[in-house]
Design an enzyme around this catalytic site. Structure first.
Site, PDB file in Angstrom:
ATOM      1  N   TYR A  46       0.846  -1.192   0.000  1.00 47.41           N
ATOM      2  CA  TYR A  46       0.000   0.000   0.000  1.00 47.41           C
ATOM      3  C   TYR A  46       0.880   1.239   0.000  1.00 47.41           C
ATOM      4  O   TYR A  46       1.738   1.393   0.862  1.00 47.41           O
ATOM      5  CB  TYR A  46      -0.919   0.003   1.219  1.00 47.41           C
ATOM      6  CG  TYR A  46      -1.757   1.253   1.306  1.00 47.41           C
ATOM      7  CD1 TYR A  46      -2.765   1.496   0.392  1.00 47.41           C
ATOM      8  CD2 TYR A  46      -1.530   2.196   2.300  1.00 47.41           C
ATOM      9  CE1 TYR A  46      -3.534   2.644   0.453  1.00 47.41           C
ATOM     10  CE2 TYR A  46      -2.296   3.345   2.373  1.00 47.41           C
ATOM     11  CZ  TYR A  46      -3.290   3.566   1.454  1.00 47.41           C
ATOM     12  OH  TYR A  46      -4.052   4.706   1.509  1.00 47.41           O
ATOM     13  N   HIS A  86      -4.657   5.120  -2.740  1.00 48.73           N
ATOM     14  CA  HIS A  86      -5.837   5.964  -2.912  1.00 48.73           C
ATOM     15  C   HIS A  86      -5.352   7.339  -3.371  1.00 48.73           C
ATOM     16  O   HIS A  86      -4.328   7.822  -2.908  1.00 48.73           O
ATOM     17  CB  HIS A  86      -6.599   6.130  -1.594  1.00 48.73           C
ATOM     18  CG  HIS A  86      -7.190   4.859  -1.089  1.00 48.73           C
ATOM     19  ND1 HIS A  86      -6.544   4.052  -0.180  1.00 48.73           N
ATOM     20  CD2 HIS A  86      -8.351   4.252  -1.372  1.00 48.73           C
ATOM     21  CE1 HIS A  86      -7.296   3.008   0.071  1.00 48.73           C
ATOM     22  NE2 HIS A  86      -8.405   3.094  -0.641  1.00 48.73           N
TER      23      HIS A  86
END
Length: 100
Positions: A46, A86
């Protein structure tokens, strides 16, 4: 958590990568609805943030940070199958960078 910095003249921090490895139990809810994600992945990398000082953007520093992270994971035999992050929809420069 994995943090890597890019320094100019070994003195000035001009870029930073912050990320972490998240295992299936942490990312399964987020990713199982996406067709490219395998439920059998060992883990995902991530990307929490990548930042580069405005004055030195578009010189390849962000790309080099990601390349260094991938190289580090290979050297340390970290196994992951997906990189995810994101980004807000209006941040078009970031979207172009990640697409590249």
């Amino acid at each position: 958590t994995l943090c890597i910095g890019a320094f100019y003249k070994e003195k000035y921090l001009v870029g930073i990568f912050i990320g972490m490895f998240k295992y299936n139990s942490m990312i399964l809810k987020e990713l199982t609805k996406r067709s490219w994600f395998s439920c059998h992945s060992i883990c995902g990398l991530y990307i929490a943030t990548i930042g580069v000082v405005d004055e030195v953007r578009r010189l390849g520093i962000g790309t080099k940070l990601i390349e260094n992270v991938i190289e580090w994971t290979k050297k340390n035999k970290a196994q992951w199958e997906v990189i995810y992050l994101h980004v807000v929809a209006y941040n078009q420069s970031a979207i172009r960078f990640y697409d590249k």
